[in-house]
Design a protein around this motif. Sequence first.
Motif, PDB file in Angstrom:
ATOM      1  N   GLU A   1      13.172 -10.213  -1.724  1.00 32.47           N
ATOM      2  CA  GLU A   1      12.298 -10.725  -0.661  1.00 32.47           C
ATOM      3  C   GLU A   1      10.877 -10.826  -1.205  1.00 32.47           C
ATOM      4  OE1 GLU A   1      12.668  -7.984   2.557  1.00 32.47           O
ATOM      5  OE2 GLU A   1      14.848  -8.250   2.645  1.00 32.47           O
TER       6      GLU A   1
ATOM      7  N   GLY B   1       6.643  -5.637 -14.319  1.00 34.90           N
ATOM      8  CA  GLY B   1       6.074  -4.315 -14.548  1.00 34.90           C
ATOM      9  C   GLY B   1       6.650  -3.553 -15.731  1.00 34.90           C
TER      10      GLY B   1
ATOM     11  N   LEU C   1       5.028  -5.681 -10.028  1.00 36.02           N
ATOM     12  CA  LEU C   1       5.259  -4.332 -10.572  1.00 36.02           C
ATOM     13  C   LEU C   1       6.746  -4.037 -10.734  1.00 36.02           C
ATOM     14  CD1 LEU C   1       2.241  -4.064  -9.597  1.00 36.02           C
ATOM     15  CD2 LEU C   1       2.747  -1.651  -9.239  1.00 36.02           C
ATOM     16  N   THR C   2       7.569  -4.694  -9.917  1.00 35.19           N
ATOM     17  CA  THR C   2       9.015  -4.542 -10.085  1.00 35.19           C
ATOM     18  C   THR C   2       9.393  -5.110 -11.445  1.00 35.19           C
ATOM     19  OG1 THR C   2       9.307  -4.800  -7.719  1.00 35.19           O
ATOM     20  CG2 THR C   2      11.255  -5.160  -9.071  1.00 35.19           C
TER      21      THR C   2
ATOM     22  N   LYS D   1      -2.395   1.461   6.400  1.00 34.44           N
ATOM     23  CA  LYS D   1      -2.269   2.032   5.051  1.00 34.44           C
ATOM     24  C   LYS D   1      -3.252   1.363   4.095  1.00 34.44           C
ATOM     25  CE  LYS D   1       2.709   2.851   5.117  1.00 34.44           C
ATOM     26  NZ  LYS D   1       3.897   2.474   4.361  1.00 34.44           N
TER      27      LYS D   1
ATOM     28  N   ALA E   1       2.696  -5.169  -5.511  1.00 37.57           N
ATOM     29  CA  ALA E   1       3.107  -3.758  -5.551  1.00 37.57           C
ATOM     30  C   ALA E   1       3.924  -3.412  -4.310  1.00 37.57           C
ATOM     31  CB  ALA E   1       1.883  -2.854  -5.659  1.00 37.57           C
ATOM     32  N   THR E   2       4.524  -4.433  -3.678  1.00 36.37           N
ATOM     33  CA  THR E   2       5.484  -4.134  -2.607  1.00 36.37           C
ATOM     34  C   THR E   2       6.843  -3.897  -3.268  1.00 36.37           C
ATOM     35  OG1 THR E   2       6.330  -6.371  -2.230  1.00 36.37           O
ATOM     36  CG2 THR E   2       4.280  -5.775  -1.091  1.00 36.37           C
ATOM     37  N   SER E   3       7.745  -3.309  -2.509  1.00 35.73           N
ATOM     38  CA  SER E   3       9.100  -3.130  -3.034  1.00 35.73           C
ATOM     39  C   SER E   3       9.993  -4.301  -2.634  1.00 35.73           C
ATOM     40  CB  SER E   3       9.684  -1.807  -2.532  1.00 35.73           C
ATOM     41  OG  SER E   3       9.546  -1.732  -1.134  1.00 35.73           O
TER      42      SER E   3
ATOM     43  N   LEU F   1       5.659   0.243 -17.058  1.00 39.61           N
ATOM     44  CA  LEU F   1       6.654   1.315 -17.214  1.00 39.61           C
ATOM     45  C   LEU F   1       6.519   1.980 -18.589  1.00 39.61           C
ATOM     46  CD1 LEU F   1       9.291   2.645 -16.059  1.00 39.61           C
ATOM     47  CD2 LEU F   1      10.536   0.946 -17.394  1.00 39.61           C
TER      48      LEU F   1
ATOM     49  N   ASN G   1      -1.493  -5.285   3.265  1.00 40.80           N
ATOM     50  CA  ASN G   1      -0.217  -4.620   3.544  1.00 40.80           C
ATOM     51  C   ASN G   1       0.281  -4.983   4.935  1.00 40.80           C
ATOM     52  OD1 ASN G   1       1.830  -2.850   2.590  1.00 40.80           O
ATOM     53  ND2 ASN G   1       1.137  -1.294   4.038  1.00 40.80           N
ATOM     54  N   ARG G   2       1.608  -4.976   5.067  1.00 45.26           N
ATOM     55  CA  ARG G   2       2.270  -5.226   6.339  1.00 45.26           C
ATOM     56  C   ARG G   2       1.753  -4.232   7.371  1.00 45.26           C
ATOM     57  NH1 ARG G   2       8.650  -5.015   5.373  1.00 45.26           N
ATOM     58  NH2 ARG G   2       8.085  -2.819   5.106  1.00 45.26           N
ATOM     59  N   THR G   3       1.750  -2.962   7.022  1.00 42.94           N
ATOM     60  CA  THR G   3       1.195  -1.917   7.896  1.00 42.94           C
ATOM     61  C   THR G   3      -0.280  -1.774   7.512  1.00 42.94           C
ATOM     62  OG1 THR G   3       3.344  -0.847   7.690  1.00 42.94           O
ATOM     63  CG2 THR G   3       1.580   0.448   8.705  1.00 42.94           C
TER      64      THR G   3
ATOM     65  N   ALA H   1       0.845  -1.202   0.000  1.00 40.35           N
ATOM     66  CA  ALA H   1       0.000   0.000   0.000  1.00 40.35           C
ATOM     67  C   ALA H   1       0.875   1.243   0.000  1.00 40.35           C
ATOM     68  CB  ALA H   1      -0.926  -0.023   1.214  1.00 40.35           C
ATOM     69  N   GLY H   2       1.977   1.177  -0.757  1.00 39.64           N
ATOM     70  CA  GLY H   2       2.872   2.338  -0.867  1.00 39.64           C
ATOM     71  C   GLY H   2       2.453   3.221  -2.038  1.00 39.64           C
ATOM     72  N   GLY H   3       3.397   4.005  -2.537  1.00 40.50           N
ATOM     73  CA  GLY H   3       3.101   4.986  -3.576  1.00 40.50           C
ATOM     74  C   GLY H   3       2.533   4.365  -4.846  1.00 40.50           C
ATOM     75  N   ALA H   4       3.075   3.234  -5.267  1.00 36.47           N
ATOM     76  CA  ALA H   4       2.600   2.630  -6.520  1.00 36.47           C
ATOM     77  C   ALA H   4       1.136   2.209  -6.384  1.00 36.47           C
ATOM     78  CB  ALA H   4       3.478   1.432  -6.887  1.00 36.47           C
TER      79      ALA H   4
HETATM   80  P1  NDP Z   1       6.933   2.363  -1.497  1.00 39.20           P
HETATM   81  O1  NDP Z   1       8.240   2.447  -0.824  1.00 39.20           O
HETATM   82  O2  NDP Z   1       6.052   3.557  -1.556  1.00 39.20           O
HETATM   83  O3  NDP Z   1       6.047   1.182  -0.806  1.00 39.20           O
HETATM   84  C1  NDP Z   1       6.623  -0.056  -0.540  1.00 39.20           C
HETATM   85  C2  NDP Z   1       5.522  -1.064  -0.146  1.00 39.20           C
HETATM   86  O4  NDP Z   1       6.136  -2.349  -0.051  1.00 39.20           O
HETATM   87  C3  NDP Z   1       4.880  -0.780   1.198  1.00 39.20           C
HETATM   88  O5  NDP Z   1       3.528  -1.159   1.146  1.00 39.20           O
HETATM   89  C4  NDP Z   1       5.670  -1.713   2.144  1.00 39.20           C
HETATM   90  O6  NDP Z   1       4.913  -2.118   3.267  1.00 39.20           O
HETATM   91  C5  NDP Z   1       5.871  -2.901   1.243  1.00 39.20           C
HETATM   92  N1  NDP Z   1       7.027  -3.745   1.578  1.00 39.20           N
HETATM   93  C6  NDP Z   1       8.343  -3.452   1.428  1.00 39.20           C
HETATM   94  N2  NDP Z   1       9.112  -4.496   1.764  1.00 39.20           N
HETATM   95  C7  NDP Z   1       8.262  -5.493   2.142  1.00 39.20           C
HETATM   96  C8  NDP Z   1       8.438  -6.826   2.598  1.00 39.20           C
HETATM   97  N3  NDP Z   1       9.665  -7.364   2.740  1.00 39.20           N
HETATM   98  N4  NDP Z   1       7.345  -7.551   2.898  1.00 39.20           N
HETATM   99  C9  NDP Z   1       6.094  -7.026   2.749  1.00 39.20           C
HETATM  100  N5  NDP Z   1       5.859  -5.762   2.316  1.00 39.20           N
HETATM  101  C10 NDP Z   1       6.935  -5.008   2.018  1.00 39.20           C
HETATM  102  O7  NDP Z   1       7.244   1.796  -2.965  1.00 39.20           O
HETATM  103  P2  NDP Z   1       6.395   2.034  -4.294  1.00 39.20           P
HETATM  104  O8  NDP Z   1       4.978   1.776  -3.972  1.00 39.20           O
HETATM  105  O9  NDP Z   1       6.776   3.315  -4.918  1.00 39.20           O
HETATM  106  O10 NDP Z   1       6.976   0.890  -5.263  1.00 39.20           O
HETATM  107  C11 NDP Z   1       6.641  -0.473  -5.050  1.00 39.20           C
HETATM  108  C12 NDP Z   1       7.244  -1.308  -6.175  1.00 39.20           C
HETATM  109  O11 NDP Z   1       6.610  -0.986  -7.405  1.00 39.20           O
HETATM  110  C13 NDP Z   1       8.752  -1.070  -6.387  1.00 39.20           C
HETATM  111  O12 NDP Z   1       9.380  -2.313  -6.611  1.00 39.20           O
HETATM  112  C14 NDP Z   1       8.812  -0.229  -7.645  1.00 39.20           C
HETATM  113  O13 NDP Z   1       9.986  -0.457  -8.388  1.00 39.20           O
HETATM  114  C15 NDP Z   1       7.584  -0.730  -8.400  1.00 39.20           C
HETATM  115  N6  NDP Z   1       7.051   0.280  -9.323  1.00 39.20           N
HETATM  116  C16 NDP Z   1       6.955  -0.066 -10.646  1.00 39.20           C
HETATM  117  C17 NDP Z   1       6.474   0.837 -11.563  1.00 39.20           C
HETATM  118  C18 NDP Z   1       6.390   0.429 -13.003  1.00 39.20           C
HETATM  119  O14 NDP Z   1       6.198   1.304 -13.861  1.00 39.20           O
HETATM  120  N7  NDP Z   1       6.485  -0.849 -13.303  1.00 39.20           N
HETATM  121  C19 NDP Z   1       6.036   2.203 -11.172  1.00 39.20           C
HETATM  122  C20 NDP Z   1       6.121   2.439  -9.743  1.00 39.20           C
HETATM  123  C21 NDP Z   1       6.641   1.507  -8.872  1.00 39.20           C
HETATM  124  P3  NDP Z   1       4.772  -1.162   4.580  1.00 39.20           P
HETATM  125  O15 NDP Z   1       3.809  -0.085   4.199  1.00 39.20           O
HETATM  126  O16 NDP Z   1       4.251  -2.056   5.623  1.00 39.20           O
HETATM  127  O17 NDP Z   1       6.160  -0.640   4.842  1.00 39.20           O
END
Ligand code: NDP
Length: 280
Positions: free
Chosen positions: A204, A246, A222-223, A156, A196-198, A250, A151-153, A128-131
């Motif tokens: 991981e 992803g 999405l990665t 969000k 959509a996690t990073s 992109l 989501n972990r958190t 539930a991050g930016g993407a």
């Molecule tokens: P953010 O940093 O905003 O969010 C990261 C998210 O991943 C959070 O929800 C976080 O959870 C979760 N997370 C991170 N590590 C773990 C883990 N080990 N286990 C479980 N949850 C985890 O990143 P973005 O949303 O900006 O990007 C996410 C992915 O999407 C990236 O890999 C990025 O490269 C990809 N992306 C691809 C695009 C494309 O065009 N293909 C465009 C934009 C992004 P928590 O909230 O609990 O911390």
Amino acid sequence: MTDRYAVIGNPIAQSKSPLIHAEFARACGHAIEYGRILGPLGGFAPCVDAFRAEGGKGMNVTAPFKLDACAYCTDLSLDAQLAGAVNAMKFEGDRVWGENFDGVGLVRDLELNLATPLQGLRVLVLGAGGATRGAWLPLLRCRPAELVVANRTVDKALDLVSIARLHLPEQAQACRVRGSGYAELAGLSFDVVLNATSASLSGEMPPLSAAVFSPNALAYDLTYGKGMTPFLHLAQEAGVTRLADGVGMLAEQAAEAFAWWRGVRPDTADVIRLITVPLA
Ligand code: NDP
């Protein structure tokens, strides 16, 4: 003078945007310059000010500056406002227009390139991050039967459910929208699972059971450019044959930005072929 564009991020050397936009410009017969700018951490605004002062017309924005860009813009699209993040800017005099094309890019990749119209499907989004924030309402507008975000958190994820109910109340009610942690996914399965996690960036994955994939599911990470991520491996081991990363998203978000700046939408097929790293 040739119109100038750039992508700003930190780090930025890995960005494929210059290659993608050069290819779009060539295919459309537009003469543009598109560079990459290493934005100093904490110094986003002066760096963009300088680019504008030199006549820059627009920028793509990547991590970690999407929130800074949101604050920098004078005018935001609805998707950018709701995402709280901007991934493309257009400069016109004193005005700075901000857009977020991540959602439309993802939806186009799923529905057109991967031939998976979302209407009536059960869709799970991990993270539930930016993407996810950028993609959330565009996904809901496709009218899936269910849209679940885990989501972990957990807060969000719940926040995204509130956003859906506030801004698209009809669709949110028609489609069962829910937010939760990972444990609550036990016993549920989905037609489309979007990672959509990073987590994939560091090799991981979220704590996910292979049971979330329905027999004909599409597993989408999405990665991009990482080959078979742990998430895609899990899906494959569960018998899922439809796997994607992803890269198409992109290319599609870049094509949206190009169309917004230049008034013509380039075809993405050649670019997708050019930047695809095989899933092996
Ligand atoms: P953010 O940093 O905003 O969010 C990261 C998210 O991943 C959070 O929800 C976080 O959870 C979760 N997370 C991170 N590590 C773990 C883990 N080990 N286990 C479980 N949850 C985890 O990143 P973005 O949303 O900006 O990007 C996410 C992915 O999407 C990236 O890999 C990025 O490269 C990809 N992306 C691809 C695009 C494309 O065009 N293909 C465009 C934009 C992004 P928590 O909230 O609990 O911390």
